[in-house]
Design a protein around this motif. Structure first.
Motif, PDB file in Angstrom:
ATOM      1  N   CYS A  98      -2.901  10.473   7.397  1.00  0.00           N
ATOM      2  CA  CYS A  98      -2.559   9.800   6.143  1.00  0.00           C
ATOM      3  C   CYS A  98      -3.778   9.033   5.630  1.00  0.00           C
ATOM      4  CB  CYS A  98      -1.412   8.803   6.337  1.00  0.00           C
ATOM      5  SG  CYS A  98       0.054   9.429   7.177  1.00  0.00           S
ATOM      6  N   VAL A  99      -3.774   8.735   4.343  1.00  0.00           N
ATOM      7  CA  VAL A  99      -4.761   7.852   3.746  1.00  0.00           C
ATOM      8  C   VAL A  99      -4.046   6.599   3.259  1.00  0.00           C
ATOM      9  CG1 VAL A  99      -6.370   7.529   1.833  1.00  0.00           C
ATOM     10  CG2 VAL A  99      -6.305   9.714   3.040  1.00  0.00           C
ATOM     11  N   LEU A 140       3.128  10.193   1.044  1.00  0.00           N
ATOM     12  CA  LEU A 140       3.508  10.821   2.304  1.00  0.00           C
ATOM     13  C   LEU A 140       4.505   9.929   3.016  1.00  0.00           C
ATOM     14  CD1 LEU A 140       2.946  13.193   4.254  1.00  0.00           C
ATOM     15  CD2 LEU A 140       1.178  11.763   5.296  1.00  0.00           C
ATOM     16  N   PRO A 141       5.754  10.337   3.116  1.00  0.00           N
ATOM     17  CA  PRO A 141       6.763   9.501   3.787  1.00  0.00           C
ATOM     18  C   PRO A 141       6.513   9.446   5.287  1.00  0.00           C
ATOM     19  CG  PRO A 141       7.778  11.226   2.442  1.00  0.00           C
ATOM     20  CD  PRO A 141       6.343  11.560   2.583  1.00  0.00           C
ATOM     21  N   TYR A 142       6.085   8.290   5.772  1.00  0.00           N
ATOM     22  CA  TYR A 142       5.769   8.214   7.189  1.00  0.00           C
ATOM     23  C   TYR A 142       7.007   8.379   8.050  1.00  0.00           C
ATOM     24  CZ  TYR A 142       7.425   3.335   7.120  1.00  0.00           C
ATOM     25  OH  TYR A 142       8.177   2.204   6.981  1.00  0.00           O
ATOM     26  N   ALA A 143       8.181   8.076   7.518  1.00  0.00           N
ATOM     27  CA  ALA A 143       9.396   8.157   8.329  1.00  0.00           C
ATOM     28  C   ALA A 143       9.702   9.584   8.746  1.00  0.00           C
ATOM     29  CB  ALA A 143      10.586   7.583   7.574  1.00  0.00           C
ATOM     30  N   THR A 144       9.102  10.574   8.093  1.00  0.00           N
ATOM     31  CA  THR A 144       9.328  11.965   8.480  1.00  0.00           C
ATOM     32  C   THR A 144       8.429  12.361   9.637  1.00  0.00           C
ATOM     33  OG1 THR A 144       7.666  12.825   6.944  1.00  0.00           O
ATOM     34  CG2 THR A 144       9.903  12.535   6.115  1.00  0.00           C
ATOM     35  N   GLN A 145       7.507  11.451  10.038  1.00  0.00           N
ATOM     36  CA  GLN A 145       6.607  11.742  11.140  1.00  0.00           C
ATOM     37  C   GLN A 145       6.708  10.606  12.143  1.00  0.00           C
ATOM     38  OE1 GLN A 145       2.637  12.566   9.862  1.00  0.00           O
ATOM     39  NE2 GLN A 145       3.283  13.603   7.989  1.00  0.00           N
ATOM     40  N   ALA A 146       7.275  10.894  13.298  1.00  0.00           N
ATOM     41  CA  ALA A 146       7.520   9.841  14.276  1.00  0.00           C
ATOM     42  C   ALA A 146       6.233   9.146  14.678  1.00  0.00           C
ATOM     43  CB  ALA A 146       8.219  10.425  15.503  1.00  0.00           C
ATOM     44  N   GLY A 147       5.157   9.908  14.858  1.00  0.00           N
ATOM     45  CA  GLY A 147       3.889   9.312  15.257  1.00  0.00           C
ATOM     46  C   GLY A 147       3.360   8.364  14.206  1.00  0.00           C
ATOM     47  N   ALA A 148       3.418   8.778  12.952  1.00  0.00           N
ATOM     48  CA  ALA A 148       2.913   7.922  11.886  1.00  0.00           C
ATOM     49  C   ALA A 148       3.741   6.668  11.746  1.00  0.00           C
ATOM     50  CB  ALA A 148       2.885   8.691  10.574  1.00  0.00           C
ATOM     51  N   ALA A 149       5.035   6.789  11.960  1.00  0.00           N
ATOM     52  CA  ALA A 149       5.896   5.615  11.855  1.00  0.00           C
ATOM     53  C   ALA A 149       5.501   4.560  12.870  1.00  0.00           C
ATOM     54  CB  ALA A 149       7.361   6.025  12.056  1.00  0.00           C
ATOM     55  N   ARG A 150       5.141   5.013  14.079  1.00  0.00           N
ATOM     56  CA  ARG A 150       4.702   4.061  15.102  1.00  0.00           C
ATOM     57  C   ARG A 150       3.292   3.565  14.820  1.00  0.00           C
ATOM     58  NH1 ARG A 150       6.921   8.065  18.404  1.00  0.00           N
ATOM     59  NH2 ARG A 150       4.826   8.805  18.914  1.00  0.00           N
ATOM     60  N   PHE A 186       0.836  -1.195   0.000  1.00  0.00           N
ATOM     61  CA  PHE A 186       0.000   0.000   0.000  1.00  0.00           C
ATOM     62  C   PHE A 186       0.873   1.249   0.000  1.00  0.00           C
ATOM     63  CE2 PHE A 186      -1.950  -3.376   2.490  1.00  0.00           C
ATOM     64  CZ  PHE A 186      -3.189  -3.519   1.886  1.00  0.00           C
ATOM     65  N   LEU A 187       0.262   2.366  -0.363  1.00  0.00           N
ATOM     66  CA  LEU A 187       0.899   3.670  -0.221  1.00  0.00           C
ATOM     67  C   LEU A 187       0.174   4.479   0.846  1.00  0.00           C
ATOM     68  CD1 LEU A 187       1.675   4.983  -3.841  1.00  0.00           C
ATOM     69  CD2 LEU A 187       3.292   4.085  -2.162  1.00  0.00           C
ATOM     70  N   LEU A 188       0.924   5.350   1.522  1.00  0.00           N
ATOM     71  CA  LEU A 188       0.347   6.361   2.393  1.00  0.00           C
ATOM     72  C   LEU A 188       0.275   7.665   1.604  1.00  0.00           C
ATOM     73  CD1 LEU A 188       2.301   5.611   5.683  1.00  0.00           C
ATOM     74  CD2 LEU A 188      -0.092   5.084   5.210  1.00  0.00           C
ATOM     75  N   LEU A 189      -0.938   8.227   1.504  1.00  0.00           N
ATOM     76  CA  LEU A 189      -1.156   9.408   0.682  1.00  0.00           C
ATOM     77  C   LEU A 189      -1.621  10.588   1.531  1.00  0.00           C
ATOM     78  CD1 LEU A 189      -3.044   7.818  -2.360  1.00  0.00           C
ATOM     79  CD2 LEU A 189      -0.571   8.150  -2.065  1.00  0.00           C
ATOM     80  N   ASP A 190      -1.294  11.765   1.055  1.00  0.00           N
ATOM     81  CA  ASP A 190      -1.802  12.987   1.661  1.00  0.00           C
ATOM     82  C   ASP A 190      -3.306  13.078   1.392  1.00  0.00           C
ATOM     83  OD1 ASP A 190      -2.616  15.916   1.547  1.00  0.00           O
ATOM     84  OD2 ASP A 190      -0.613  16.085   2.411  1.00  0.00           O
TER      85      ASP A 190
END
Length: 370
Positions: free
Chosen positions: A88-89, A27-37, A16-20
């Motif tokens: 994210c979507v 949307l690179p989740y690694a740039t957002q610590a919360g999303a990465a978790r 899957f992709l994470l999209l704006d």
């Protein structure tokens, strides 16, 4: 598994992709610590992907298609809920459809993916593509390679059924599966060669690694291969499916195909041996046309109307579908695909009728509930 003495188990991997949610851009989740978790909840079997905006999941080993469906729904909904909490979507899109913002998307911070990026920077940057991989259990090593040889003429049909990536970075590509074209640029990809036996398969695979032509066996990006990790035949021809029911039906179709070709081998029927250039061209045309126009029939690679080829294939696989108990869900979805169109047709229809916001809505809404 040896032949059709029993119905083999199976498993499915999805990407899957994470999209704006506003623009649809990756949307690179690694740039957002919360999303990465949040996007790696413990209830989901997750595997690494090349891009930091990708998520990859794998079902447990399953015996029935209802099991597969339940696991796919659970993982999709869990990931989607986690992604939504972080803005994210989660989208089951086989190729990034929207015009990109920040470029390139960061590569996952793992040595393997960093090595791939060093070798092929632009290819890795553009690996914003997602597939569905179906694993069918074949315990016997020789039977696994026998099945691999025999499924080769079926790959164009499998790709055409799944094609759902006509849009790429803000434009219509003219192809039903652009994912195939993007992935086919790697050194080992496309239709696998015909192998003499299991020893030949393993020798030639090791040789590619030993000669440093690929990083590891995982970079053998054939559209079907013997899994390097499990006693399975792994079919990798599919675009990831927007709808769960489509993904489940394709998994059932692959299982029936494996059962059928192994039964044919046990009956002493000769393995098909089409010219490799003809098979490669048939796959290209399947990626181009999907289910519109003509498909090259697995029987002889002659072009015939897509509906004719699909329905003949279902008739040919009918005994295995019945034995596995998969006849109803597989046939229902195949007839719907012929009537309504596959993912490529549906995405183009949404774009033509309602514009890019409708594409994003279809990807986000249908990923977790259909």
């Amino acid at each position: 598994m040896s032949g059709t003495s029993r119905v083999p188990r199976l498993g499915v991997e999805e990407e899957f992709l994470l999209l704006d949610p506003a623009t649809g851009r990756p949307l690179p989740y690694a740039t957002q610590a919360g999303a990465a978790r949040a996007c790696t909840p413990p209830s989901v079997r997750k595997r690494c992907s090349t891009s930091c905006c990708s998520q990859e999941t794998a079902t447990p080993v399953c015996r029935t298609l209802p099991e597969v469906r339940a696991h796919l729904l659970r993982m999709r909904r869990t990931l989607a809920d986690a992604a939504n909490l972080e803005g994210c979507v989660l989208a089951a899109c086989a190729a990034s459809p929207f015009a990109d913002g920040a470029w390139p998307v960061p590569v996952t911070d793992k040595p393997r993916y960093q090595q791939l990026h060093e070798q092929a920077p632009l290819l890795t940057d553009e690996q914003l593509i997602n597939g569905q991989h179906v694993h069918v259990e074949i315990q016997d090593d020789q039977a696994r390679i026998e099945a691999l040889n025999r499924v080769r003429p079926w790959v164009p049909l499998l790709l055409a059924l799944s094609a759902s990536s006509p849009l790429w970075r803000g434009r219509d590509t003219g192809f039903a599966s652009w994912r195939y074209l993007v992935n086919d640029r790697w050194p080992v990809s496309g239709i696998p060669p015909r192998f003499h036996d299991a020893r030949d398969y393993h020798r030639r695979s090791r040789d590619l690694v030993d000669r440093q032509m690929v990083v590891d066996p995982g970079q053998l990006y054939w559209l079907a291969r013997a899994s390097a990790r499990f006693p399975t035949l792994e079919v990798r021809a599919f675009d990831v499916q927007i709808r769960v029911d489509d993904a489940v039906a394709l998994a059932g179709l692959v299982r029936a195909l494996v059962m059928t070709v192994l039964a044919e081998a046990e009956a002493g029927l000769p393995a098909p041996d089409p010219a490799p250039e003809a098979l490669a061209a048939a796959v290209w045309h399947a990626a181009r046309n999907g289910l519109t126009g003509h498909l090259h029939d697995p029987r002889d690679l002659q072009p015939r109307p897509a509906a004719t080829v699909v329905r003949h294939a279902l008739t040919h696989l009918e005994p295995a579908l019945q034995q596995a108990g998969d006849q109803q869900p597989v046939r229902r979805v195949m007839e719907r695909l012929l009537k309504e169109g596959n993912g490529a047709v549906r995405l183009r229809r949404a774009l033509d009728e309602h514009g890019w916001p409708a594409v994003l809505s279809q990807l986000g809404d249908h990923t977790q509930d259909r």
